[in-house]
Design a protein around this motif. Structure first.
Motif, mmCIF file in Angstrom:
data_model
loop_
_atom_site.group_PDB
_atom_site.id
_atom_site.type_symbol
_atom_site.label_atom_id
_atom_site.label_comp_id
_atom_site.label_asym_id
_atom_site.label_seq_id
_atom_site.Cartn_x
_atom_site.Cartn_y
_atom_site.Cartn_z
ATOM 1 N N ALA A 205 -10.447 2.390 -5.580
ATOM 2 C CA ALA A 205 -11.192 1.671 -6.626
ATOM 3 C C ALA A 205 -10.263 0.778 -7.451
ATOM 4 O O ALA A 205 -10.599 -0.379 -7.757
ATOM 5 N N LEU A 206 -9.085 1.290 -7.786
ATOM 6 C CA LEU A 206 -8.143 0.501 -8.580
ATOM 7 C C LEU A 206 -7.542 -0.653 -7.778
ATOM 8 O O LEU A 206 -7.295 -1.732 -8.335
ATOM 9 N N VAL A 207 -7.322 -0.447 -6.479
ATOM 10 C CA VAL A 207 -6.817 -1.530 -5.624
ATOM 11 C C VAL A 207 -7.847 -2.657 -5.561
ATOM 12 O O VAL A 207 -7.498 -3.837 -5.677
ATOM 13 N N VAL A 208 -9.107 -2.310 -5.400
ATOM 14 C CA VAL A 208 -10.161 -3.331 -5.350
ATOM 15 C C VAL A 208 -10.234 -4.075 -6.687
ATOM 16 O O VAL A 208 -10.339 -5.305 -6.712
ATOM 17 N N LEU A 209 -10.151 -3.357 -7.792
ATOM 18 C CA LEU A 209 -10.174 -3.994 -9.115
ATOM 19 C C LEU A 209 -8.998 -4.953 -9.285
ATOM 20 O O LEU A 209 -9.175 -6.105 -9.704
ATOM 21 N N ALA A 210 -7.802 -4.493 -8.956
ATOM 22 C CA ALA A 210 -6.615 -5.344 -9.093
ATOM 23 C C ALA A 210 -6.704 -6.552 -8.169
ATOM 24 O O ALA A 210 -6.375 -7.669 -8.575
ATOM 25 N N ALA A 211 -7.149 -6.349 -6.936
ATOM 26 C CA ALA A 211 -7.246 -7.452 -5.981
ATOM 27 C C ALA A 211 -8.263 -8.490 -6.444
ATOM 28 O O ALA A 211 -8.034 -9.693 -6.318
ATOM 29 N N ALA A 212 -9.374 -8.024 -6.997
ATOM 30 C CA ALA A 212 -10.421 -8.943 -7.433
ATOM 31 C C ALA A 212 -9.936 -9.892 -8.526
ATOM 32 O O ALA A 212 -10.357 -11.054 -8.590
ATOM 33 N N PHE A 213 -9.037 -9.424 -9.387
ATOM 34 C CA PHE A 213 -8.571 -10.233 -10.518
ATOM 35 C C PHE A 213 -7.119 -10.687 -10.390
ATOM 36 O O PHE A 213 -6.561 -11.242 -11.336
ATOM 37 N N LEU A 214 -6.512 -10.461 -9.248
ATOM 38 C CA LEU A 214 -5.071 -10.686 -9.086
ATOM 39 C C LEU A 214 -4.623 -12.098 -9.451
ATOM 40 O O LEU A 214 -3.613 -12.284 -10.110
ATOM 41 N N ARG A 215 -5.376 -13.100 -9.028
ATOM 42 C CA ARG A 215 -4.943 -14.482 -9.269
ATOM 43 C C ARG A 215 -5.455 -15.043 -10.588
ATOM 44 O O ARG A 215 -5.027 -16.107 -11.013
ATOM 45 N N ARG A 216 -6.335 -14.313 -11.275
ATOM 46 C CA ARG A 216 -6.925 -14.842 -12.500
ATOM 47 C C ARG A 216 -6.459 -14.161 -13.773
ATOM 48 O O ARG A 216 -6.516 -14.751 -14.849
ATOM 49 N N PRO B 106 -3.387 -11.809 -15.659
ATOM 50 C CA PRO B 106 -2.030 -11.265 -15.583
ATOM 51 C C PRO B 106 -1.992 -9.733 -15.550
ATOM 52 O O PRO B 106 -1.147 -9.146 -14.879
ATOM 53 N N TRP B 107 -2.902 -9.058 -16.247
ATOM 54 C CA TRP B 107 -2.920 -7.596 -16.252
ATOM 55 C C TRP B 107 -3.171 -7.034 -14.855
ATOM 56 O O TRP B 107 -2.723 -5.929 -14.535
ATOM 57 N N ALA B 108 -3.871 -7.790 -14.019
ATOM 58 C CA ALA B 108 -4.183 -7.313 -12.670
ATOM 59 C C ALA B 108 -2.921 -7.230 -11.814
ATOM 60 O O ALA B 108 -2.825 -6.387 -10.921
ATOM 61 N N ARG B 109 -1.947 -8.080 -12.100
ATOM 62 C CA ARG B 109 -0.680 -8.031 -11.358
ATOM 63 C C ARG B 109 0.080 -6.750 -11.673
ATOM 64 O O ARG B 109 0.627 -6.095 -10.794
ATOM 65 N N GLY B 110 0.109 -6.392 -12.956
ATOM 66 C CA GLY B 110 0.741 -5.126 -13.348
ATOM 67 C C GLY B 110 0.001 -3.934 -12.756
ATOM 68 O O GLY B 110 0.625 -2.991 -12.252
ATOM 69 N N LEU B 111 -1.324 -3.993 -12.798
ATOM 70 C CA LEU B 111 -2.126 -2.929 -12.204
ATOM 71 C C LEU B 111 -1.857 -2.828 -10.704
ATOM 72 O O LEU B 111 -1.719 -1.728 -10.166
ATOM 73 N N ALA B 112 -1.741 -3.970 -10.054
ATOM 74 C CA ALA B 112 -1.469 -3.981 -8.613
ATOM 75 C C ALA B 112 -0.142 -3.286 -8.309
ATOM 76 O O ALA B 112 -0.052 -2.483 -7.382
ATOM 77 N N LEU B 113 0.883 -3.579 -9.094
ATOM 78 C CA LEU B 113 2.191 -2.951 -8.875
ATOM 79 C C LEU B 113 2.125 -1.439 -9.066
ATOM 80 O O LEU B 113 2.665 -0.674 -8.257
ATOM 81 N N LEU C 113 5.205 -9.351 -2.688
ATOM 82 C CA LEU C 113 4.436 -10.587 -2.867
ATOM 83 C C LEU C 113 4.036 -10.780 -4.333
ATOM 84 O O LEU C 113 4.134 -11.894 -4.862
ATOM 85 N N VAL C 114 3.584 -9.720 -4.973
ATOM 86 C CA VAL C 114 3.159 -9.827 -6.369
ATOM 87 C C VAL C 114 4.351 -10.153 -7.262
ATOM 88 O O VAL C 114 4.264 -11.025 -8.139
ATOM 89 N N ILE C 115 5.466 -9.487 -7.038
ATOM 90 C CA ILE C 115 6.665 -9.753 -7.855
ATOM 91 C C ILE C 115 7.137 -11.186 -7.656
ATOM 92 O O ILE C 115 7.435 -11.889 -8.627
#
Length: 122
Positions: free
Chosen positions: A57-68, A70-77, A111-113
């Motif tokens: 669930a958290l991966v999907v959330l982070a991926a959905a907002f990754l490019r829009r 900034p918090w999603a990048r931290g969540l993704a990491l 990739l995110v970093i």
């Protein structure tokens, strides 16, 4: 270039979510079979079984907002790191296919970093 790196990470993350659900189903079936044969199931396996859907669930959330966002990048990491540890537990407990998840998590984190660094310098 930034958009491209994050877009690749985003696609991989969505694929990870689908694959993780598939692996989770296999793990559930394996645990059920072990329990049906009165075999012991390690506590770490139960931990992964509970943690995996939360990670998905958290991966999907982070991926959905990754490019829009900034918090999603931290969540993704964070989620990728937790997912890698969870996959390591899976490997240790006999689910060797989780090695792929570890490699993908490392790739996504890189990739995110690199996408974050490029965004700062741009």
């Amino acid at each position: 270039m930034v958009g491209r790196q994050l877009r690749i990470a985003q696609v991989i993350m969505f694929a990870q979510a689908l694959a993780s659900l598939g692996i989770w189903i296999v793990q559930l079936l394996t645990i059920t079979a072990r329990l049906d044969h009165n075999q012991e199931v390690a506590g770490s396996v139960w931990f992964v079984i509970v943690l995996n859907p939360i990670i998905v669930a958290l991966v999907v959330l982070a991926a959905a907002f990754l490019r829009r966002r900034p918090w999603a990048r931290g969540l993704a990491l964070v989620v990728e790191a937790v997912g890698a540890v969870s996959a390591l537990v899976s490997v240790i407990t006999g689910f060797s296919q989780a090695v792929v998840a570890i490699l993908l998590a490392i790739g996504v984190m890189m990739l995110v970093i690199s996408g974050q660094r490029s965004a700062r310098t741009a």
